[in-house]
Design a protein around this motif. Structure first.
Motif, PDB file in Angstrom:
ATOM      1  N   ASP A 102       6.063   7.920   7.701  1.00 33.70           N
ATOM      2  CA  ASP A 102       6.479   9.121   6.992  1.00 33.70           C
ATOM      3  C   ASP A 102       5.309   9.791   6.275  1.00 33.70           C
ATOM      4  OD1 ASP A 102       6.216   7.077   5.194  1.00 33.70           O
ATOM      5  OD2 ASP A 102       8.155   7.367   4.202  1.00 33.70           O
ATOM      6  N   ALA A 103       4.338   8.998   5.830  1.00 31.26           N
ATOM      7  CA  ALA A 103       3.131   9.573   5.223  1.00 31.26           C
ATOM      8  C   ALA A 103       2.319  10.330   6.273  1.00 31.26           C
ATOM      9  CB  ALA A 103       2.288   8.477   4.585  1.00 31.26           C
ATOM     10  N   ALA A 104       2.225   9.759   7.476  1.00 30.96           N
ATOM     11  CA  ALA A 104       1.513  10.432   8.571  1.00 30.96           C
ATOM     12  C   ALA A 104       2.209  11.733   8.941  1.00 30.96           C
ATOM     13  CB  ALA A 104       1.434   9.498   9.782  1.00 30.96           C
ATOM     14  N   LEU A 121       4.118   7.479   1.555  1.00 32.36           N
ATOM     15  CA  LEU A 121       4.505   8.878   1.395  1.00 32.36           C
ATOM     16  C   LEU A 121       4.152   9.399   0.006  1.00 32.36           C
ATOM     17  CD1 LEU A 121       5.912  11.377   2.566  1.00 32.36           C
ATOM     18  CD2 LEU A 121       8.087  10.432   1.768  1.00 32.36           C
ATOM     19  N   GLU A 122       4.401   8.585  -1.007  1.00 26.52           N
ATOM     20  CA  GLU A 122       4.136   9.020  -2.384  1.00 26.52           C
ATOM     21  C   GLU A 122       2.643   9.277  -2.601  1.00 26.52           C
ATOM     22  OE1 GLU A 122       4.892   7.515  -7.005  1.00 26.52           O
ATOM     23  OE2 GLU A 122       5.521   6.278  -5.300  1.00 26.52           O
ATOM     24  N   ASN A 125       1.204  12.890  -3.704  1.00 22.26           N
ATOM     25  CA  ASN A 125       0.402  13.047  -4.918  1.00 22.26           C
ATOM     26  C   ASN A 125      -0.981  13.603  -4.602  1.00 22.26           C
ATOM     27  OD1 ASN A 125       2.440  12.049  -6.524  1.00 22.26           O
ATOM     28  ND2 ASN A 125       1.688   9.939  -6.470  1.00 22.26           N
ATOM     29  N   SER A 126      -1.536  13.164  -3.483  1.00 21.53           N
ATOM     30  CA  SER A 126      -2.850  13.656  -3.077  1.00 21.53           C
ATOM     31  C   SER A 126      -2.787  15.143  -2.794  1.00 21.53           C
ATOM     32  CB  SER A 126      -3.343  12.902  -1.844  1.00 21.53           C
ATOM     33  OG  SER A 126      -4.531  13.460  -1.345  1.00 21.53           O
ATOM     34  N   VAL A 127      -1.727  15.569  -2.110  1.00 24.20           N
ATOM     35  CA  VAL A 127      -1.545  16.992  -1.809  1.00 24.20           C
ATOM     36  C   VAL A 127      -1.403  17.782  -3.098  1.00 24.20           C
ATOM     37  CG1 VAL A 127       0.038  18.679  -0.824  1.00 24.20           C
ATOM     38  CG2 VAL A 127      -0.585  16.642   0.485  1.00 24.20           C
ATOM     39  N   THR A 128      -0.641  17.245  -4.055  1.00 29.02           N
ATOM     40  CA  THR A 128      -0.450  17.936  -5.325  1.00 29.02           C
ATOM     41  C   THR A 128      -1.754  18.038  -6.099  1.00 29.02           C
ATOM     42  OG1 THR A 128       1.818  17.135  -5.469  1.00 29.02           O
ATOM     43  CG2 THR A 128       0.815  17.890  -7.506  1.00 29.02           C
TER      44      THR A 128
END
Length: 346
Positions: free
Chosen positions: A162-164, A197-198, A202-205
Motif C-alpha cells: 500500500d505504501a508503494a 503507508l504512514e 508523512n514523507s509526502v506531507t
C-alpha cells in the motif's frame, strides 16, 4: 539480437557487442540501460568515449570519419550517439556506419521508441543483427507498485504494497519522479528501513511544498508568485530539470488535448475523456481559460528549446527558461523569449 532490459547486464558480462541500440519512451529505464553499456565498456578497458547528439542539422560525416580514424589515446573507443527523432537522414548514415563496424569501436545508439515498421526496415535489421537491441516498454499501471517494491530493494528499503501504491499515485506513472521519492526515503529513513503507508504519507506531507505536484496545482490555478516560489524550492532541493520539464510538458499537452477534445464535446466530458479526476476539472478549466490556439503552440515550441538545453545543445538558459514557462502557463508572457528573436540575429 533483442534482449530485455533485465537481461542486458548478463549479456554485457559475456563481452561487448559492436553495437547497442537502446530504444523507448521511459526516460529513466533508457538512461539506466545506456549507463549499463557505458559502465561495461569502461570495465572492459574502453577509456575514450565520444558523445554525439544527432538533431536535424547534425553532420553524420564527422561520426563516419571519426569511426574510421585511429585513436591517439586508446585502442578502443565508445561512440555514444543520441538521436531524438529518427528520419531518412539518420537511417542512411546509420546504414553506412553499420557497414564499417570494427573491433576498435563500440557504438551505443539511444533512440526514442521505434515502431514495428521501423524495426522491419533493412537498415535497422542490419544493425540489430550485428549487435544488441534493448527495447524499453512502459511499465503497466497495475504492475507499477510491484516495480516500486523491487526497486526499493536497490536502495536497501523494504516497502509495503500500500505504501508503494501511494508513491505510484503521487508519481502518476513518472518513473524519474518515483525513483526520486525512493531516494528521499533513504535519506530520511536510512538504509534497511521498513517503509509503510504512514511513513510515505508523512514523507509526502513533510515535503509537500517541494513536490512537483504542488507546482502543478499552482500552475493550473495561475498563482504566479506561489508557482515561482515552488519552482525555486524544487531546484534548490535538487529535483532533476528533466522531471520539471516533464511536468510542464504534461500540463501544456493536456491543455492542447482539451482544446481538440472540446471541439466535439463539452469541457467536462473532454476532461473525463482524458481521465482527469473530477476534483481537478475546475483547475484545468481555469488554466484552459487563460490560453488560446496561439499561446499553446508557443509554449510547446519553447519547451522544445529547453529540452535542447537539458540535452547539451544550444538553447535558453535553463533557470530563466523554466521561470519563463511558469509565467507563460500562468498567463503572463515575458516581454521576449528566444522564439521572438529572428534567427539571423542570433
Amino acid at each position: 539480437m533483442k534482449v530485455r532490459p533485465d537481461q542486458l547486464d548478463q549479456q554485457l558480462a559475456k563481452g561487448l557487442a559492436p553495437i547497442y541500440i537502446v530504444s523507448g519512451d521511459e526516460t529513466l529505464l533508457c538512461q539506466e540501460a545506456a549507463d549499463s553499456v557505458r559502465r561495461a565498456a569502461k570495465e572492459q578497458g574502453i577509456e575514450e568515449r565520444l558523445r554525439f547528439v544527432a538533431d536535424a542539422q547534425f553532420d553524420w560525416q564527422d561520426v563516419i570519419d571519426e569511426s574510421q580514424a585511429l585513436s591517439l589515446f586508446s585502442s578502443r573507443r565508445l561512440f555514444d550517439i543520441q538521436i531524438d527523432k529518427l528520419g531518412e537522414k539518420h537511417s542512411k548514415a546509420l546504414t553506412q556506419l553499420g557497414q564499417s563496424l570494427s573491433d576498435d569501436n563500440v557504438i551505443l545508439l539511444s533512440f526514442p521508441k521505434v515502431d514495428a515498421r521501423t524495426q522491419k526496415a533493412k537498415w535497422f535489421s542490419q544493425l540489430e543483427s550485428q549487435g544488441v537491441f534493448v527495447q524499453i516498454w512502459p511499465i503497466d499501471t497495475n504492475k507499477l507498485p510491484a516495480w516500486v517494491q523491487q526497486r526499493a530493494k536497490k536502495f536497501s528499503l523494504t516497502i509495503s504494497q500500500d505504501a508503494a501504491a501511494l508513491i505510484c499515485e503521487r508519481g502518476e506513472g513518472n518513473l524519474l519522479a518515483i525513483s526520486q521519492e525512493l531516494e528521499k526515503l533513504v535519506l530520511s529513513q536510512g538504509e534497511g528501513a521498513q517503509i509503510d503507508l504512514e511513513t510515505v504519507a508523512n514523507s509526502v506531507t513533510d515535503s509537500s511544498r517541494y513536490s512537483i505536484y504542488d507546482l502543478s496545482d499552482r500552475l493550473l490555478a495561475g498563482k504566479i508568485k506561489e508557482a515561482l516560489h515552488c519552482l525555486h524550492q524544487l531546484v534548490a532541493e535538487g529535483v532533476e530539470p528533466t522531471i520539471i520539464l516533464w511536468l510542464l510538458n504534461r500540463e501544456v499537452q493536456t491543455l492542447v488535448d482539451l482544446y481538440h477534445a472540446s471541439k466535439t464535446s463539452d469541457f467536462r466530458a473532454a476532461c473525463r475523456s482524458l481521465r482527469i479526476w473530477d476534483k481537478r476539472i475546475p483547475m484545468y478549466e481555469r488554466a484552459y481559460a487563460r490560453h488560446n490556439p496561439s499561446t499553446l503552440p508557443y509554449m510547446q515550441n519553447y519547451l522544445a528549446l529547453l529540452d535542447q538545453t537539458i540535452k547539451g545543445l544550444e538553447g535558453p538558459d535553463l533557470s530563466i527558461g523554466l521561470r519563463n514557462m511558469v509565467l507563460m502557463f500562468c498567463g503572463q508572457k515575458p516581454a521576449m523569449t528566444e522564439l521572438d528573436i529572428p534567427i539571423n540575429n542570433l
